[in-house]
Design a protein around this motif. Structure first.
Motif: not given
Length: 792
Positions: A82-111
């Motif tokens: 955020k600070a880099f994007k606001n401070a300088y006109p160097f970049a066309e795009q700036v993006a942050m990515r925060a990894d969360r490892g191997y997420a546990l994804v659950t679908i359905g319920e019960g059996l």
């Protein structure tokens, strides 16, 4: 018509000299197969992230700190983007990515409930404006909305094989989210291997402090910032602005933080910032493939020049019937070309058969379509042409210079320049390559054995690592420990952040004994409970173990920490105060040094402390003799404590091996290709001895009639190869010593190279050569001398 005759004659000559052709084709097939596989591997790695249209303008901001110890991190403080994007006109795009490892994804319920582990990250929508990861359904804007996720096509099919995943609700680590976008699968040759992308707005609620603008002190390797520079902006210009940027926006004015841009094309190859493989290792593999190909080519050339003796009359007759010198040369070139094409066809069949195993061996995902792409086709075509020219030129040129009258009268003698002298040089080169590769393999193997099986300062075998989910730790961790401790076959249990040596590590700055802030230095910190020392076999040199609890009420430090603060003995460190995370803590014990990283890095000052919220691993020390019986019971206990989570475990010693995966892959390549080089070399030696036996059959017959024994005949064949092998020894050992010393420089803790490192490779090569020579020469020595003396 003449060209067609050349091919007809070539095929006839090959059929007439079938044994020679089989030896040549066999050697070439091995060489071509190895070269093709290595070309596919090199092309795969060098093509990483080439598919992005703006790849030359994509960079990652990385960080460097120097608080007593220089450390590098692929991550940055979260507010940087955020600070880099606001401070300088160097970049066309700036993006942050925060990894969360191997997420546990659950679908359905019960059996109907199903659970999956999917690699995931929190990302900003601009991430997909930087990288070419196209959406099949939805677009990047959906990730502006909290609760939205995007998944790859393959994961969509895995989660919902019978229907459309778009718009469906899923549970991700216990939170209800909506699939608002489907992406094309991420290509395997990309550094960003993620399949689940969660709105970055969720990061702000899941990790409020880390995602805040005040988290400048925290640097995590999983929090990364990518930028797409504007056209014309140089990376050096941005790097020059970073010191002023950090000074202006970072509230900690005493920080040693430095930022710089890392090009996208460097990420895969830079091990300093968690890359996968160095380019010098790739070029090392390329040299191995070249050596194998050279060994096969040398065989071909040697056997072709050895045949000159048998084909002189054929050439004399052809010249007497009007063949020109160029026609003689072309005939041999065509024969070499035909044999090369046969070898290439066989090699392609072998490559197709072994390709799945090759991918597993290299831990890659190279597609078979690589064999149909123009780089591979060009490489194979160039390989065939070069080998054909090299092999066909020498014998063709030598025989083209013959005078028909001399040949027909039997006055021909092989010229030294193209006969034995050239062949001896090539044989020496072949032996030198084999000795070089075996020597390097031996040294690499010894170093890795020392690193993996040596004294790391802690126990490795029989320790199983279980994941500890993030919720309800206070009660669940205690229950898990108590239940596991009561199992038969379990020696001890520890809840901790990570094992002593782990790819997961945390560091922070500390000040010692109320010293001023500018004296702060970086330490490796590990959260651990009271069972940590006994479970991992860490040795306590002074003081006592940690207290149980959920606060930093006392810490253990290692020997390196004691030396860093210049205290004479471990006992004198006891009772001293350390400011850890700006909170005072007392040193209650000193442990013997242990390796927290691989042998590539030095042992750092380390602190162990109790902190329940930082426990993510449960280490269980199990009696190795009861491992198979205890593991199912451990799983049952874990599921009782965490019934809604997915069970998984790892062995500590396997994790340590994985940390050396790049080095181990290099070792395996050396082992396999050394074996192939030896095999090709033995095939060549066998072929040369076969020709020598035919040429010397009259001499052998006379010697046997005069009373020579098998040992005398064996010496006739062996002495020249022993001499050539001795010359190769002098040539091969110095470069092997030099390059292995350079390779070992990457290790802080390394073996010493001495003459004994080369004794085994030299002995092995001598034995193999003598055995290969002996197989054919003994047969020649046992033959009936009457048959040998009947005719030339």
């Amino acid at each position: 018509m003449i060209q067609l005759n050349w091919f007809k004659t070539a095929i006839r000559n090959i059929r007439r000299n079938l044994s020679s052709a089989i030896i040549n084709v066999g050697g070439l097939t091995i060489g071509f197969t190895g070269a093709m596989l290595l070309f596919c591997l090199l092309h795969y790695h060098l093509s990483f992230d080439d598919f992005h249209p703006n790849k030359d303008r994509i960079y990652r901001i990385v960080s460097e700190t120097n608080e007593g110890v220089q450390s590098f991190n692929q991550g940055v403080p979260q507010p940087v983007g955020k600070a880099f994007k606001n401070a300088y006109p160097f970049a066309e795009q700036v993006a942050m990515r925060a990894d969360r490892g191997y997420a546990l994804v659950t679908i359905g319920e019960g059996l109907e409930k199903k659970q999956f582990r999917i690699s995931g990250s929190y990302v900003q929508p601009s991430y997909f404006s930087i990288f070419n990861y196209p959406f099949l359904q939805g677009d990047a804007s959906v990730l502006r909305v909290p609760g939205n996720v995007a998944i790859t096509e393959k994961e969509a099919r895995r989660l919902f094989p019978a229907g459309d995943a778009y718009g469906k609700n899923i549970m991700v680590d216990g939170k209800l989210l909506t699939i608002a976008g489907i992406l094309k699968d991420i290509p395997p040759n990309s550094v960003n291997q993620r399949d689940l992308f969660v709105s970055y707005e969720n990061y702000k609620t899941d990790q409020p402090w880390m995602a805040s603008d005040s988290s400048w002190p925290a640097i995590s390797g999983g929090v990364q910032c990518f930028v797409l520079l504007n056209k014309g902006v140089k990376a050096a210009t941005v790097d020059n602005e970073f010191p002023r940027f950090v000074k202006q926006y970072n509230p900690d004015k005493n920080t040693t933080l430095q930022l710089k841009l890392q090009p996208l094309k460097d990420i895969h190859f830079n091990l300093t910032f968690d890359g996968d493989i160095e380019k010098k290792q790739l070029w090392g593999l390329a040299v191995i493939g070249l050596f194998l190909l050279l060994t096969a080519a040398i065989n071909f050339i040697n056997l072709s020049t050895a045949q000159i003796f048998f084909r002189q009359k054929e050439t004399g007759v052809r010249k007497a019937l009007g063949s020109s010198d160029s026609q003689i040369r072309w005939q041999f070139l065509v024969e070499a070309f035909v044999l090369s094409v046969i070898a290439v066809v066989l090699s392609l069949l072998v490559v197709l058969l072994v390709f799945p195993y090759f991918n597993d061996f290299c831990q890659t995902s190279i597609s078979l379509t690589a064999l149909y792409q123009y780089p591979f086709v060009l490489f194979v075509s160039a390989m065939v042409l070069v080998i054909s020219l090299l092999v066909g030129y020498f014998p063709g040129s030598i025989l083209a210079r013959l005078k028909p009258v001399q040949v027909m009268r039997g006055h021909f003698q092989q010229p030294a320049s193209g006969g034995f002298s050239m062949r001896r040089m090539l044989v020496v080169g072949q032996f030198a390559i084999v000795l070089f590769m075996i020597s390097c393999t031996t040294i690499i193997s010894r170093q890795l054995q020392s690193a993996i099986r040596g004294d790391l300062g802690f126990k490795q075998s029989g320790i199983v690592l279980l994941d500890i989910p993030g919720k309800d730790k206070a009660n669940a961790v205690a229950a898990l420990r108590n239940k596991l401790k009561g199992l038969s076959g379990v020696k001890s249990v520890s809840a901790c952040y990570a094992a002593p040596m782990s790819s997961n590590s945390n560091s922070t700055s500390v000040t010692f004994d109320n010293q001023p802030p500018e004296s702060a230095f970086s330490v490796n910190v590990k959260a651990a409970d009271t069972g940590y020392l006994s479970t991992f076999g860490l040795q306590l040199l002074a003081g006592r173990n940690l207290y149980a609890g959920d606060s930093v009420n006392g810490i253990l430090v290692n020997e390196t920490f004691v030396k860093k603060v210049k205290i004479a003995s471990p006992e004198q460190a006891l009772g001293k105060t350390v400011a850890l995370n700006n909170k005072p803590a007392q040193i209650i014990g000193v442990v013997k040094d242990f390796h927290a990283g691989t042998f590539h890095s030095e042992i750092l000052p380390t602190c162990l402390y109790s902190k329940l919220s930082s426990y993510y691993t449960c280490a269980v020390s199990i009696d190795p003799y009861q491992l198979t019986q205890v593991l199912p019971v451990v799983e049952k206990v874990w599921k009782e404590v965490y019934p809604d989570e997915m069970y998984s475990y790892n062995f500590l010693d396997e994790n340590i091996k994985y940390m050396y995966s790049t080095d181990i892959t290099l070792l395996k390549f050396n082992q396999v290709f050394s074996f192939l080089a030896i095999l090709v070399g033995c095939i060549g030696v066998f072929g040369l001895v076969s020709f020598m036996a035919i040429r010397k059959k009259k001499e052998i017959g006379i010697r046997k009639v005069l009373g020579a024994g098998v040992d005398n005949i064996l010496w006739i064949f062996a002495r020249e190869f022993i001499y050539l092998l001795s010359v190769a020894l002098v040539i091969a050992i110095p470069p092997a010593y030099y390059f292995m010393n350079r390779w070992l420089d990457d290790f802080v803790y390394k073996i010493q190279i001495g003459p004994y490192n080369f004794f085994g490779p030299v002995l092995l090569t001598f034995v193999l050569v003598i055995l290969t020579v002996g197989v054919k020469s003994v047969r020649a020595a046992l033959s009936n001398p009457i048959h040998n003396l009947k005719s030339e």
